[in-house]
Design a protein around this motif. Structure first.
Motif, PDB file in Angstrom:
ATOM      1  N   GLY A 143      32.372 -16.876  33.667  1.00  0.00           N
ATOM      2  CA  GLY A 143      31.405 -16.822  32.700  1.00  0.00           C
ATOM      3  C   GLY A 143      32.051 -16.677  31.033  1.00  0.00           C
ATOM      4  N   ALA A 144      32.976 -16.003  31.057  1.00  0.00           N
ATOM      5  CA  ALA A 144      33.380 -16.050  29.612  1.00  0.00           C
ATOM      6  C   ALA A 144      34.209 -17.133  28.951  1.00  0.00           C
ATOM      7  CB  ALA A 144      33.939 -14.268  29.395  1.00  0.00           C
ATOM      8  N   ALA A 145      35.307 -17.096  30.301  1.00  0.00           N
ATOM      9  CA  ALA A 145      36.313 -18.582  30.147  1.00  0.00           C
ATOM     10  C   ALA A 145      35.323 -19.769  30.062  1.00  0.00           C
ATOM     11  CB  ALA A 145      37.625 -18.904  31.035  1.00  0.00           C
ATOM     12  N   LEU A 146      33.918 -20.390  30.586  1.00  0.00           N
ATOM     13  CA  LEU A 146      33.491 -21.391  30.155  1.00  0.00           C
ATOM     14  C   LEU A 146      32.495 -21.065  28.769  1.00  0.00           C
ATOM     15  CD1 LEU A 146      31.007 -21.019  33.890  1.00  0.00           C
ATOM     16  CD2 LEU A 146      32.656 -23.574  32.658  1.00  0.00           C
ATOM     17  N   VAL A 147      32.018 -20.112  28.633  1.00  0.00           N
ATOM     18  CA  VAL A 147      32.025 -20.135  27.331  1.00  0.00           C
ATOM     19  C   VAL A 147      32.780 -20.720  26.157  1.00  0.00           C
ATOM     20  CG1 VAL A 147      31.074 -18.002  25.436  1.00  0.00           C
ATOM     21  CG2 VAL A 147      30.054 -17.794  28.076  1.00  0.00           C
ATOM     22  N   ARG A 148      34.486 -19.502  25.965  1.00  0.00           N
ATOM     23  CA  ARG A 148      35.331 -19.681  25.254  1.00  0.00           C
ATOM     24  C   ARG A 148      35.452 -21.476  25.424  1.00  0.00           C
ATOM     25  NH1 ARG A 148      36.900 -14.971  27.432  1.00  0.00           N
ATOM     26  NH2 ARG A 148      36.270 -12.999  25.896  1.00  0.00           N
ATOM     27  N   SER A 149      35.786 -22.056  26.126  1.00  0.00           N
ATOM     28  CA  SER A 149      35.855 -23.674  26.451  1.00  0.00           C
ATOM     29  C   SER A 149      34.764 -25.097  26.062  1.00  0.00           C
ATOM     30  CB  SER A 149      36.399 -23.856  28.135  1.00  0.00           C
ATOM     31  OG  SER A 149      36.118 -24.815  28.728  1.00  0.00           O
ATOM     32  N   PHE A 150      34.113 -24.162  26.415  1.00  0.00           N
ATOM     33  CA  PHE A 150      32.281 -25.245  25.487  1.00  0.00           C
ATOM     34  C   PHE A 150      32.105 -24.694  23.808  1.00  0.00           C
ATOM     35  CE2 PHE A 150      30.250 -25.690  30.003  1.00  0.00           C
ATOM     36  CZ  PHE A 150      30.983 -26.676  29.645  1.00  0.00           C
ATOM     37  N   ALA A 151      32.880 -23.330  23.617  1.00  0.00           N
ATOM     38  CA  ALA A 151      32.719 -23.423  22.470  1.00  0.00           C
ATOM     39  C   ALA A 151      34.071 -24.271  21.541  1.00  0.00           C
ATOM     40  CB  ALA A 151      32.951 -22.421  22.401  1.00  0.00           C
ATOM     41  N   SER A 152      35.170 -24.305  21.970  1.00  0.00           N
ATOM     42  CA  SER A 152      36.195 -25.325  22.191  1.00  0.00           C
ATOM     43  C   SER A 152      35.793 -26.354  21.829  1.00  0.00           C
ATOM     44  CB  SER A 152      37.970 -24.758  22.429  1.00  0.00           C
ATOM     45  OG  SER A 152      37.440 -25.398  23.859  1.00  0.00           O
ATOM     46  N   ASP A 153      34.933 -26.941  22.152  1.00  0.00           N
ATOM     47  CA  ASP A 153      34.477 -28.187  22.640  1.00  0.00           C
ATOM     48  C   ASP A 153      34.370 -28.408  21.307  1.00  0.00           C
ATOM     49  OD1 ASP A 153      35.878 -28.697  25.265  1.00  0.00           O
ATOM     50  OD2 ASP A 153      34.292 -28.588  25.866  1.00  0.00           O
ATOM     51  N   GLY A 154      33.001 -27.779  21.052  1.00  0.00           N
ATOM     52  CA  GLY A 154      32.366 -27.551  19.716  1.00  0.00           C
ATOM     53  C   GLY A 154      30.604 -27.991  20.134  1.00  0.00           C
ATOM     54  N   ALA A 155      30.304 -27.620  20.972  1.00  0.00           N
ATOM     55  CA  ALA A 155      29.434 -27.322  21.205  1.00  0.00           C
ATOM     56  C   ALA A 155      28.260 -26.177  21.171  1.00  0.00           C
ATOM     57  CB  ALA A 155      29.100 -27.715  23.551  1.00  0.00           C
ATOM     58  N   THR A 156      27.311 -25.897  21.501  1.00  0.00           N
ATOM     59  CA  THR A 156      27.045 -25.042  20.908  1.00  0.00           C
ATOM     60  C   THR A 156      26.579 -24.768  22.120  1.00  0.00           C
ATOM     61  OG1 THR A 156      25.597 -25.620  18.785  1.00  0.00           O
ATOM     62  CG2 THR A 156      24.234 -23.308  20.092  1.00  0.00           C
ATOM     63  N   VAL A 157      26.655 -22.706  21.841  1.00  0.00           N
ATOM     64  CA  VAL A 157      26.509 -22.225  23.434  1.00  0.00           C
ATOM     65  C   VAL A 157      25.774 -21.160  23.597  1.00  0.00           C
ATOM     66  CG1 VAL A 157      28.022 -21.229  24.986  1.00  0.00           C
ATOM     67  CG2 VAL A 157      29.765 -22.808  24.228  1.00  0.00           C
ATOM     68  N   PHE A 158      24.587 -21.171  24.329  1.00  0.00           N
ATOM     69  CA  PHE A 158      24.405 -19.985  24.564  1.00  0.00           C
ATOM     70  C   PHE A 158      25.066 -18.973  25.637  1.00  0.00           C
ATOM     71  CE2 PHE A 158      21.262 -23.130  22.608  1.00  0.00           C
ATOM     72  CZ  PHE A 158      21.442 -22.614  21.908  1.00  0.00           C
ATOM     73  N   ALA A 159      25.403 -17.972  25.595  1.00  0.00           N
ATOM     74  CA  ALA A 159      26.020 -16.863  26.327  1.00  0.00           C
ATOM     75  C   ALA A 159      24.891 -15.915  26.795  1.00  0.00           C
ATOM     76  CB  ALA A 159      27.125 -16.297  25.637  1.00  0.00           C
ATOM     77  N   ALA A 160      24.846 -15.928  27.608  1.00  0.00           N
ATOM     78  CA  ALA A 160      23.056 -15.393  28.059  1.00  0.00           C
ATOM     79  C   ALA A 160      24.083 -13.968  28.846  1.00  0.00           C
ATOM     80  CB  ALA A 160      22.254 -15.819  29.600  1.00  0.00           C
ATOM     81  N   ALA A 161      23.531 -13.212  28.504  1.00  0.00           N
ATOM     82  CA  ALA A 161      23.991 -11.665  29.048  1.00  0.00           C
ATOM     83  C   ALA A 161      22.917 -10.363  29.420  1.00  0.00           C
ATOM     84  CB  ALA A 161      24.986 -10.985  28.644  1.00  0.00           C
ATOM     85  N   ARG A 162      22.746  -9.485  30.513  1.00  0.00           N
ATOM     86  CA  ARG A 162      22.166  -8.240  30.417  1.00  0.00           C
ATOM     87  C   ARG A 162      22.543  -7.390  28.962  1.00  0.00           C
ATOM     88  NH1 ARG A 162      22.533  -6.143  36.208  1.00  0.00           N
ATOM     89  NH2 ARG A 162      24.334  -6.720  35.735  1.00  0.00           N
ATOM     90  N   ASN A 163      24.128  -7.474  28.648  1.00  0.00           N
ATOM     91  CA  ASN A 163      24.076  -6.432  27.549  1.00  0.00           C
ATOM     92  C   ASN A 163      25.792  -7.231  26.714  1.00  0.00           C
ATOM     93  OD1 ASN A 163      26.290  -4.341  26.403  1.00  0.00           O
ATOM     94  ND2 ASN A 163      26.856  -3.847  28.365  1.00  0.00           N
ATOM     95  N   THR A 164      24.355  -7.414  25.851  1.00  0.00           N
ATOM     96  CA  THR A 164      24.728  -7.683  24.364  1.00  0.00           C
ATOM     97  C   THR A 164      25.549  -7.531  23.673  1.00  0.00           C
ATOM     98  OG1 THR A 164      22.624  -6.881  23.615  1.00  0.00           O
ATOM     99  CG2 THR A 164      22.103  -9.277  24.357  1.00  0.00           C
ATOM    100  N   GLU A 165      25.731  -6.308  23.568  1.00  0.00           N
ATOM    101  CA  GLU A 165      26.682  -5.415  23.118  1.00  0.00           C
ATOM    102  C   GLU A 165      27.862  -5.609  23.780  1.00  0.00           C
ATOM    103  OE1 GLU A 165      26.326  -0.943  22.912  1.00  0.00           O
ATOM    104  OE2 GLU A 165      24.994  -1.484  22.252  1.00  0.00           O
ATOM    105  N   LYS A 166      27.973  -6.333  24.916  1.00  0.00           N
ATOM    106  CA  LYS A 166      29.638  -6.702  25.714  1.00  0.00           C
ATOM    107  C   LYS A 166      30.231  -8.264  25.554  1.00  0.00           C
ATOM    108  CE  LYS A 166      31.446  -7.278  30.056  1.00  0.00           C
ATOM    109  NZ  LYS A 166      31.737  -6.448  30.916  1.00  0.00           N
ATOM    110  N   ALA A 167      28.729  -8.665  25.380  1.00  0.00           N
ATOM    111  CA  ALA A 167      28.774 -10.616  25.206  1.00  0.00           C
ATOM    112  C   ALA A 167      29.089 -10.836  23.271  1.00  0.00           C
ATOM    113  CB  ALA A 167      27.204 -10.683  25.198  1.00  0.00           C
TER     114      ALA A 167
END
Length: 315
Positions: free
Chosen positions: A16-40
């Motif tokens: 999941g974290a690798a996907l967030v970074r990859s899509f973000a590097s593409d310029g997409a707006t990424v909604f990173a859904a997590a139970r632990n928002t502090e960790k995110a």
């Protein structure tokens, strides 16, 4: 890139974290859904186009956003949890997937990918194994909670596609690793890497006869993005590097041979092996022809994947 915004569940996990970074590097707006928002927030600080959203996919209110695409990566992945917390494992897979598909339907998402597992193939009678080859799973073994629930979740996906028109695809991942694997990760590849880094012996808790393919994290991310953009609705795709096929013992021996400076040896200790949640021994050579038909190719081999993971673990 095809999608302007993407929601990733399980965003603090390895994939999941690798996907967030990859899509973000593409310029997409990424909604990173997590139970632990502090960790995110700690993981993704500094990424301007990442939005942290609190969402336990098994319960609670869905986030207030309408992404173009969704990757559902939230799942239990620890074999020990499969035997110690089987009910929670099942609830996360089935309840979480249903809730994500309801969210996708309500938001009219353009594409959804559900991350499944090679374990849905059970123990096929022959090799290589394609997307239509299935073998035995014992439903009265607690360890089957994971592959059985993933099988059912796949059926939930295709049912939502047929009845509600949700454009969901399925990615069946083999064991995947690379940069970002936690130093204390309990999976076999991390244990092997720690042994090399700590200059101690690799201890196998089984004979090491299970044979499978593996996949480098970056290659898996590329595969998921390929399936998201080009995959067929209600279709499943195996994600693996076919060239990495080996037994667990062979993998350990190759790693030891590649790092003679560690002084690591291979030893065996079968104490309490039945309590560790290992899948029964199997031989599964995966066929990824269907995914390659979408234009995807793996780029990183097994030993290079280990080198990149161990460099990350050192940091």
């Amino acid at each position: 890139m095809k999608y302007d915004s993407v929601l990733i569940t399980g965003s603090t996990g390895l994939i999941g974290a690798a996907l967030v970074r990859s899509f973000a590097s593409d310029g997409a707006t990424v909604f990173a859904a997590a139970r632990n928002t502090e960790k995110a927030e700690a993981l993704f600080s500094g990424l301007a186009n990442v939005r942290i959203v609190k969402w336990d996919v098994t319960s609670g209110e869905a986030p207030d956003c309408a992404p173009d695409a969704i990757v559902h990566a939230a799942s239990e992945t620890s074999s020990r949890s499969f035997v110690e917390r089987p009910v929670e494992t099942i609830a996360t897979v089935l309840g979480g997937t249903t809730n994500v598909l309801d969210f996708a339907r309500a938001r009219a998402a353009k594409s959804v990918v559900f991350l499944s597992t090679m374990e849905v193939y059970g123990t096929p009678s022959g090799n290589p194994v394609t997307e239509t080859d299935y073998g035995f799973l014992d439903p009265v073994q607690v360890r089957s909670c994971y592959p059985e629930s993933k099988r059912m979740a796949e059926n939930i996906c295709v049912s939502y596609a047929k009845e509600y028109g949700v454009p969901v695809k399925i990615a069946r991942l083999t064991q995947t690793f690379g940069e970002g694997v936690r130093y204390d990760d309990q999976r076999v590849f991390a244990e092997f890497a720690r042994a090399i880094l700590e200059k101690r012996d690799i201890t196998l808790k089984t004979e090491g006869t299970t044979a499978r393919c593996y996949c480098y994290l970056g290659d898996a991310v590329d595969a998921i993005k390929t399936i998201l953009e080009r995959g067929e609705t209600a279709a499943a795709y195996t994600v693996a590097n076919e060239d990495t096929f080996c037994t667990i013992r062979e993998m350990a021996e190759s790693l030891i041979a590649a790092h003679p400076e560690s002084g690591t040896r291979l030893v065996f200790d079968f104490t309490d092996a039945d309590k560790r949640g290992f899948a029964p021994p199997f031989v599964m050579k995966l066929d990824c022809k269907k995914l390659r038909g979408l234009g995807w190719r793996p780029r990183v081999g097994l030993m290079e994947a280990f080198d990149r993971m161990m460099a990350s673990m050192k940091r």
